[in-house]
Each structure stands twice: as C-alpha cells, then as structure tokens.
Design a protein around this motif. Structure first.
Motif, PDB file in Angstrom:
ATOM      1  N   LEU A   3      38.810  37.149  42.572  1.00  0.00           N
ATOM      2  CA  LEU A   3      38.410  35.580  42.513  1.00  0.00           C
ATOM      3  C   LEU A   3      38.284  35.522  44.335  1.00  0.00           C
ATOM      4  O   LEU A   3      39.374  35.646  44.927  1.00  0.00           O
ATOM      5  CB  LEU A   3      39.512  34.802  42.070  1.00  0.00           C
ATOM      6  N   HIS A   4      36.880  35.397  44.713  1.00  0.00           N
ATOM      7  CA  HIS A   4      36.778  35.231  46.274  1.00  0.00           C
ATOM      8  C   HIS A   4      36.459  33.719  46.560  1.00  0.00           C
ATOM      9  O   HIS A   4      35.491  33.662  45.916  1.00  0.00           O
ATOM     10  CB  HIS A   4      35.776  36.219  46.634  1.00  0.00           C
ATOM     11  N   ILE A   5      37.149  33.089  47.134  1.00  0.00           N
ATOM     12  CA  ILE A   5      36.790  31.664  47.448  1.00  0.00           C
ATOM     13  C   ILE A   5      36.144  31.655  49.059  1.00  0.00           C
ATOM     14  O   ILE A   5      37.109  31.965  49.814  1.00  0.00           O
ATOM     15  CB  ILE A   5      38.169  30.855  47.507  1.00  0.00           C
ATOM     16  N   GLU A   6      34.992  31.624  48.935  1.00  0.00           N
ATOM     17  CA  GLU A   6      34.306  31.787  50.080  1.00  0.00           C
ATOM     18  C   GLU A   6      34.599  30.456  50.997  1.00  0.00           C
ATOM     19  O   GLU A   6      35.014  30.640  52.376  1.00  0.00           O
ATOM     20  CB  GLU A   6      32.787  31.799  49.874  1.00  0.00           C
ATOM     21  N   LYS A   7      34.651  29.325  50.350  1.00  0.00           N
ATOM     22  CA  LYS A   7      35.174  28.135  51.125  1.00  0.00           C
ATOM     23  C   LYS A   7      35.486  27.078  50.019  1.00  0.00           C
ATOM     24  O   LYS A   7      34.763  26.846  49.227  1.00  0.00           O
ATOM     25  CB  LYS A   7      34.133  27.574  52.099  1.00  0.00           C
ATOM     26  N   VAL A   8      36.346  26.328  50.552  1.00  0.00           N
ATOM     27  CA  VAL A   8      36.917  25.178  49.596  1.00  0.00           C
ATOM     28  C   VAL A   8      37.355  23.875  50.325  1.00  0.00           C
ATOM     29  O   VAL A   8      37.958  24.126  51.510  1.00  0.00           O
ATOM     30  CB  VAL A   8      37.729  25.401  48.603  1.00  0.00           C
ATOM     31  N   ARG A   9      37.308  22.712  50.103  1.00  0.00           N
ATOM     32  CA  ARG A   9      37.600  21.674  50.694  1.00  0.00           C
ATOM     33  C   ARG A   9      38.616  21.210  49.982  1.00  0.00           C
ATOM     34  O   ARG A   9      38.608  20.783  48.589  1.00  0.00           O
ATOM     35  CB  ARG A   9      36.593  20.522  51.098  1.00  0.00           C
TER      36      ARG A   9
END
Length: 233
Positions: free
Chosen positions: A173-179
């Motif tokens: 699970l790779h979260i590239e970006k999240v706000r």
C-alpha cells in the motif's frame, strides 16, 4: 431500455449495445457481452462490459428502491450530488470471476482489477484479490468528512473469507500523497498480514513531518489466555 440487440438462446446469449436509461433516477449505461450455460448458474460463463455507467449515489438509491420496493438504501449521504462515470468488466465462471473497473468523477479517479473465487463452491472459503489505484480522489467529499481530502495511492491485497475472522494480506500500500487533518503527507508505505486473528504489519514514512519506520505485531484474539502486542521501530 432505449435500444439494443439480444441474440442466441438462453444457454448461449449475446447482448449488443443494450442502452439502459432510467429518467427517475438519472442512471444510464450501455451493456455488451455474452452469457453461456444458463440456467445452470454453477456452469455459467459470462463476459460482460458495462460502459459509461452515469450515476449519482442518490440516483442509485432511487433505482434500487424502484427495482425492489420497500428496500431502504440511502447512499445519497455519500458523494452527495457528485456525478460519476463507471466502466466495469466481468469475465469467467462465478467460481473464478475476473473483475475490473474505472471510476471518473470531477473529484478524482479510481481503477481496480482483481478476481473472486469460490463464490458458489460449497465448503470452500471465498478468495479475493485486488489491485486498486486512486488518483487525486477526494475521499472527504465521498465519505462526507473533513478529516481527509484528495488521496493518490496504489495497493495490492488479497483475502480469504471463511468462518470467523478473515485472513488478509496487503502486499503493498503506497500512499503517494494524501491530505489529512489539514495538511499534506506523502511517501507512506504499508504492508502486512492478518492471519488467524494476528496482525503483523510494517509502516514506513519518508515524509519529513512524520518520519516513521515501524514493525508491529498484535493479537486481536486471545492466544493461550493472553494477547501479544509488540512494536519495533
């Protein structure tokens, strides 16, 4: 049904450009595909494509209520008034069904592919595997919460659904970006397993604001009269 063509027999059927539109709900779609093996559901093989499924969550609720009067499904509180376009595919027998789909909205996109096994196999656990990606999809808008905003990620996971708790593996699970919580995060990776009630997970974050490298093991069900909880990092 506005137009379309169905040919063949019950046990060998072909559907060409079947265009469906429901004015009351605003849901519309085009369906193509083949279906072989009816009326024996266990032997049935499908190859279906749903193209340009246009809908809102409120419209889907209205469509379900129209098809099954008395059924109360309120999806409209999620992704309220958000127009969605879906492309869906399904191929194979129900015990080895391959699925795929793409979601397009003004608030981001999503795509998935995977398979489901043993849906009809008596005595065998259902097995599922999925690859999922999100690109700038505003989960806050969809889930009606201010805690999270646009998310870009990709994940690969699989699960076995038998009696009791499921067994699951998140290969990546790779979260590239999240706000989230009012700020932006990036470079977060998670992997792990949940087997026989025990969670074994790894978390790594290269975001300068939350540099984390953790390994955790926890029993969510008691073992030998106790529970293990171990965190390393």
């Amino acid at each position: 049904i506005r137009r379309g063509h169905v040919s063949g027999y019950v046990n060998d059927m072909r559907i060409d450009r079947l265009v469906f539109s429901d004015p009351a709900s605003g849901v519309s779609a085009t369906v193509d595909g083949t279906c072989v093996g009816l009326p024996d559901i266990k032997q049935m093989i499908v190859d279906a494509r749903v193209q340009d499924l246009q809908a809102t969550t409120d419209g889907i609720s209205k469509l379900i209520a129209g098809i099954a009067p008395g059924t109360r499904v309120d999806l409209g509180r999620y992704a309220r008034d958000l127009p969605m376009t879906l492309q869906l595919t399904a191929k194979g027998p129900l015990d080895r069904l391959e699925l795929g789909g793409e979601l397009y909205t003004p608030e981001g996109t999503a795509a998935f592919d995977g398979d489901v096994r043993n849906l009809l196999a008596a005595g065998r656990p259902v097995e599922a595997a999925v690859n999922l990606s999100l690109h700038e999809l505003d989960l806050g808008r969809i889930l009606a919460t201010d805690a999270v905003g646009p998310v870009s990620l990709r994940t690969r996971a699989r699960a076995t659904l038998g009696k009791g708790l499921p067994n699951a593996t998140v290969d990546t699970l790779h979260i590239e970006k999240v706000r989230a919580l009012g700020r932006d995060f990036s470079g977060i990776d998670v992997a792990g397993t949940f087997t026989d009630g025990t969670l074994d997970a790894q978390l790594h974050s290269s975001d300068p604001a939350v540099l984390i490298d953790l390994n955790a093991l926890a029993d969510l069900q008691p073992r030998d009269g106790g529970r293990r909880v171990r965190i390393r990092g």
